[in-house]
Design an enzyme around this catalytic site. Structure first.
Site, PDB file in Angstrom:
ATOM      1  N   HIS A  69       0.811  -1.215   0.000  1.00  0.00           N
ATOM      2  CA  HIS A  69       0.000   0.000   0.000  1.00  0.00           C
ATOM      3  C   HIS A  69       0.851   1.274   0.000  1.00  0.00           C
ATOM      4  CE1 HIS A  69       0.797   0.872   4.296  1.00  0.00           C
ATOM      5  NE2 HIS A  69       0.777  -0.437   4.444  1.00  0.00           N
ATOM      6  N   ASP A  70       0.399   2.234  -0.789  1.00  0.00           N
ATOM      7  CA  ASP A  70       0.970   3.587  -0.826  1.00  0.00           C
ATOM      8  C   ASP A  70       2.404   3.648  -1.330  1.00  0.00           C
ATOM      9  OD1 ASP A  70      -1.316   5.202   0.515  1.00  0.00           O
ATOM     10  OD2 ASP A  70      -1.001   3.493   1.835  1.00  0.00           O
ATOM     11  N   GLY A  73       5.033  -1.104   2.787  1.00  0.00           N
ATOM     12  CA  GLY A  73       4.229   0.087   2.603  1.00  0.00           C
ATOM     13  C   GLY A  73       5.047   1.358   2.500  1.00  0.00           C
TER      14      GLY A  73
END
Length: 262
Positions: free
Chosen positions: A121-122, A139
């Site tokens: 994520h991200d 992440g």
């Protein structure tokens, strides 16, 4: 109409360009958008608010847009954005973002991402990168343009890897890697600068000389980081042909939050 195999399941809400092809047993969710010329292989699952650009080739068994592997995630409407002309090989997994950090995972253009790679994520992946088999990005990792990552590499959350850097096989990356540098090992160490990759990208002799000097200032003269940064900034005047490379390095060092590999 898109070329959709009769065994594939494509939600009516999905938006697929007429030139998209979807292989057998693939599953595509309602918030997915896929651009012209992209092919989706057999058994792929593409879900979440995922946008995929033009002329990507997604091989069988990839999972794109699944919810993040983050216990704080509570079903928020986050996103995955993938650019154009990427090759995404078998069993790759790219996750949605999480709130509080922008909520978007981004992959740029012209990337070559090999089997079993994971983009959490991200993350922010630039353009023209090469991720070898089993590259795993935790992440919030950021990869600059033209980064090359060897197989079986793990990159710690929030780490930044600068443009044109190379990470060797089975390296544990826990600190930021400055642009142009070559690192490997566990613990990770800087072994030099990525001269082979830079020559392949037609860097001039003047630019290579400046990058070699930046490597010396950071790693070979016993300077403090602040002293090395000041000396690197001065190179923009002394070596004007490499001013853009000096600016890239200076900006990266100023933006580093985890400390650089030294």
């Amino acid at each position: 109409m898109p070329q959709i195999h009769p065994t594939a399941i494509v939600d009516p809400g999905a938006e697929l360009d007429a030139s998209v092809s979807v292989g057998p047993y693939a599953v595509i969710g309602p918030k997915v958008r896929i651009g012209a010329g992209t092919s989706v292989g057999p058994h792929c699952v593409i879900e979440g608010r995922t946008t995929i650009g033009r002329d990507n080739r997604i091989f069988q068994f990839a999972s794109l847009g699944a919810i993040p592997q983050d216990k704080k995630y509570a079903g928020e409407d986050t996103a995955l954005e993938i650019g154009d002309r990427n090759t995404i090989r078998e069993f790759c997994t790219f996750n949605l973002g999480v709130p509080g950090a922008g909520g978007v995972t981004r992959v740029g253009h012209d990337n070559w991402i090999m089997a079993y790679s994971h983009i959490a994520h991200d993350c922010r992946v630039g353009d023209h990168t090469t991720l070898s088999n089993n590259t795993t990005l935790a992440g919030h990792v950021e990869l600059g343009d033209w980064v090359t990552v060897g197989g079986l590499v793990g990159i710690h959350q929030f780490v930044k890897v600068g443009a044109h850097a190379m990470v060797g096989f089975a390296t544990a990356v826990s600190q930021d890697v400055p642009p142009f540098m070559l690192v490997d090992g566990n613990p990770m160490a800087v072994r030099g600068f990525n001269i082979v990759g830079l020559k392949r990208r037609d860097f001039s002799a003047a630019r290579l000389a400046a990058i070699k000097q930046m490597h010396r200032l950071l790693y070979r003269q016993g300077r403090t980081l602040d002293d090395a940064r000041a000396a690197i900034d001065a190179l923009a005047v002394d070596m004007p042909d490499a001013a853009v490379d000096v600016q890239l390095m200076s900006a990266f060092l100023a933006d580093s939050t985890r400390g650089i590999a030294r």
